[in-house]
Enzyme design. Structure first.
Site, short mmCIF file in Angstrom:
data_model
loop_
_atom_site.label_atom_id
_atom_site.label_comp_id
_atom_site.label_asym_id
_atom_site.label_seq_id
_atom_site.Cartn_x
_atom_site.Cartn_y
_atom_site.Cartn_z
N TYR A 81 -14.22 -12.36 0.56
CA TYR A 81 -15.06 -11.22 0.35
C TYR A 81 -16.36 -11.30 -0.33
CZ TYR A 81 -11.37 -8.00 2.08
OH TYR A 81 -10.29 -7.48 2.91
N ARG A 83 -3.35 6.71 0.93
CA ARG A 83 -3.90 7.97 1.64
C ARG A 83 -2.92 8.61 2.68
NH1 ARG A 83 -9.13 4.67 3.43
NH2 ARG A 83 -7.57 3.30 3.29
N ARG A 119 -7.41 11.78 -5.26
CA ARG A 119 -8.78 11.17 -4.84
C ARG A 119 -9.76 12.12 -4.50
NH1 ARG A 119 -11.51 8.64 -3.67
NH2 ARG A 119 -11.63 7.50 -1.96
N ARG A 179 0.62 -1.16 0.12
CA ARG A 179 0.12 0.02 0.07
C ARG A 179 0.82 1.35 0.06
NH1 ARG A 179 -5.24 -1.09 2.62
NH2 ARG A 179 -5.97 -2.65 1.75
O1 CP3 Z 1 0.26 -1.73 -2.48
C1 CP3 Z 1 0.05 -0.90 -3.14
O2 CP3 Z 1 0.43 0.33 -3.08
C2 CP3 Z 1 -0.94 -1.37 -4.38
C3 CP3 Z 1 -2.34 -0.92 -4.25
C4 CP3 Z 1 -3.10 -1.64 -3.37
C5 CP3 Z 1 -4.33 -1.46 -2.97
N1 CP3 Z 1 -4.93 -2.51 -2.50
C6 CP3 Z 1 -4.84 -0.17 -3.20
C7 CP3 Z 1 -5.89 0.38 -2.08
C8 CP3 Z 1 -3.10 -3.19 -3.21
C9 CP3 Z 1 -1.96 -4.26 -3.44
C10 CP3 Z 1 -4.19 -3.65 -2.48
C11 CP3 Z 1 -4.67 -4.81 -2.03
C12 CP3 Z 1 -5.64 -5.37 -1.35
N2 CP3 Z 1 -6.93 -4.70 -1.45
C13 CP3 Z 1 -5.87 -6.33 -0.33
C14 CP3 Z 1 -4.67 -7.27 0.11
C15 CP3 Z 1 -3.78 -6.76 1.06
C16 CP3 Z 1 -4.09 -6.10 2.26
O3 CP3 Z 1 -4.07 -5.06 2.51
O4 CP3 Z 1 -4.44 -6.96 3.06
C17 CP3 Z 1 -7.14 -6.23 0.54
C18 CP3 Z 1 -7.72 -7.21 1.39
C19 CP3 Z 1 -7.71 -5.33 -0.48
C20 CP3 Z 1 -9.46 -5.00 -0.38
C21 CP3 Z 1 -9.22 -3.48 0.04
N3 CP3 Z 1 -9.40 -2.56 -0.79
C22 CP3 Z 1 -9.58 -3.04 1.61
C23 CP3 Z 1 -9.61 -3.58 2.97
C24 CP3 Z 1 -9.36 -1.77 1.29
C25 CP3 Z 1 -9.33 -0.45 2.68
C26 CP3 Z 1 -10.65 0.08 2.71
C27 CP3 Z 1 -10.25 1.45 3.80
O5 CP3 Z 1 -11.07 2.32 3.35
O6 CP3 Z 1 -9.58 1.39 4.43
C28 CP3 Z 1 -9.27 -1.31 -0.05
C29 CP3 Z 1 -9.14 0.08 -0.69
C30 CP3 Z 1 -7.97 0.54 -0.89
N4 CP3 Z 1 -7.08 -0.20 -1.96
C31 CP3 Z 1 -7.18 1.88 -0.90
C32 CP3 Z 1 -6.12 1.88 -1.39
C33 CP3 Z 1 -5.07 2.75 -1.75
C34 CP3 Z 1 -7.93 3.01 -0.12
C35 CP3 Z 1 -8.91 3.40 -1.18
C36 CP3 Z 1 -9.10 4.93 -1.12
O7 CP3 Z 1 -8.43 5.78 -1.63
O8 CP3 Z 1 -10.02 5.38 -0.17
#
Ligand code: CP3
Length: 338
Positions: free
Chosen positions: A150, A29, A38, A25
């Protein structure tokens, strides 16, 4: 060493001048540059726009000088492409409003042609390689079991009750979906290798909610099947809470194991027979004073040993993480020598 050869050598367990560093990640944010984008577009719009996704992928590379990028996207693009809609609500995490609970639900899903259903990610990879040719970029996907979590639960969960009811009451329905997910995930990872990904990571974030027996029964065969479709680049398998079944992880067929922070990295390397590893700093340690961040980085690198270690966090960086912590972590890794 240049960044391409440093990452490639570490992922193969060969000598390096110092461990490479990137972190999960890393585009997100906690960075003002990301928040500015965003404000204009939703998260899914960002994922579906290769030019913008490429810009965001570059942000941590340009600001921190990490050794690798990871393509900006999400693991839930595959369920979406299979006909299981996904929504993101700020502060609530992902929501899948039509969860999969029955054999009929599974039958209604489609098996996407990855190339045409998800063109954005390979395109983002190509744009990044043209924009920052000196920096290797990783592709990724969710592991079949974590995607199943999920899709069945309809979002994140504490006890994963709906998911476990399906696993334990209708295992054949769960296995049918896991098989289809494995083929989609495998094709998707291979498409990213074909678009020039230097390595791919499969995120099995929730596999640690299973007992070792159930991990072997549900998560392992699906992970094996997905990874068996992928060749031409190192494959990383990441799990959380997996220390109880660490010794079984190489059976996935992965080349590298991603570790969370709950496991001693020296012990993990012993259990894994010297297999290359990635990790394993607690993301919350980045909130500590810079000197303490530095001490922890050196402790992890000392314990991991000089070869076969890619420095990373044990899970994704948190949205409120102070930039000084990130800077201190990267500076400390760059003090290391092979
Ligand atoms: O690592 C990176 O920089 C690449 C981007 C990346 C994102 N998600 C961007 C993201 C990667 C590799 C993921 C993987 C992902 N997504 C996983 C596996 C890794 C982990 O963290 O366990 C999972 C479980 C997800 C599902 C998901 N998507 C979640 C749990 C969330 C967070 C929700 C929240 O609001 O906290 C997301 C959204 C997400 N994915 C964001 C980002 C930058 C935040 C979105 C935003 O800008 O609001």
């Amino acid at each position: 060493m240049d960044r391409h050869s440093r990452l490639a050598a570490a992922l193969r367990g060969e000598p390096v001048d110092r461990p490479p560093v990137w972190f999960m990640r890393q585009a997100g944010r906690y960075m003002a540059e990301y928040r500015a984008i965003r404000e204009r577009v939703s998260f899914l719009e960002l994922c579906h726009d290769p030019a913008l996704a490429c810009e965001v992928t570059c942000q941590p590379v340009d600001r921190f000088g990490v050794d690798a990028a990871i393509v900006f996207s999400d693991i839930l693009t595959i369920p979406e492409a299979m006909g299981c809609p996904v929504e993101f609500h700020p502060g609530r995490g992902p929501v899948l409003p039509e969860p999969i609970r029955t054999a009929a639900d599974v039958e209604r899903l489609v098996d996407p042609d990855i190339g045409s259903a998800l063109p954005w990610v390979p395109e983002t990879l190509r744009l990044f390689r043209a924009a920052r040719p000196e920096v290797p970029i990783l592709g990724f996907a969710g592991a079949p079991f974590t995607l199943l979590c999920y899709m069945v639960e309809g979002g994140g969960s504490k006890n994963w009750l709906a998911l476990k009811q399906l696993l334990f009451q209708s295992p054949e329905v769960a296995q049918a979906l896991l098989g289809r997910l494995a083929d989609a995930v495998g094709a998707y990872l291979q498409a990213q290798v074909d678009a020039g990904a230097a390595a791919v990571q499969m995120f099995d974030t929730w596999a640690g909610i299973l007992s070792p027996e159930d991990w072997r029964r549900f998560a392992l065969p699906a992970a094996q099947r997905a990874l068996s479709h992928v060749s031409g680049a190192p494959r990383i398998y990441f799990t959380r809470d997996s220390s109880p079944f660490l010794r079984m992880l190489p059976e996935t067929g992965a080349d590298v194991i991603g570790l969370d922070w709950r496991v001693d990295i020296a012990e993990a390397r012993e259990v894994l027979g010297g297999m290359p590893v990635q990790g394993n700093m607690d993301p919350v340690a980045l909130y500590a004073p810079p000197a303490e961040v530095r001490r922890r980085v050196h402790a992890i690198c000392d314990a991991a040993g000089p070869r076969g270690h890619v420095f990373n966090l044990g899970h994704g960086v948190l949205p409120t993480t102070p930039l000084e912590g990130v800077e201190a972590m990267i500076a400390a890794v760059k003090e290391r020598s092979g």
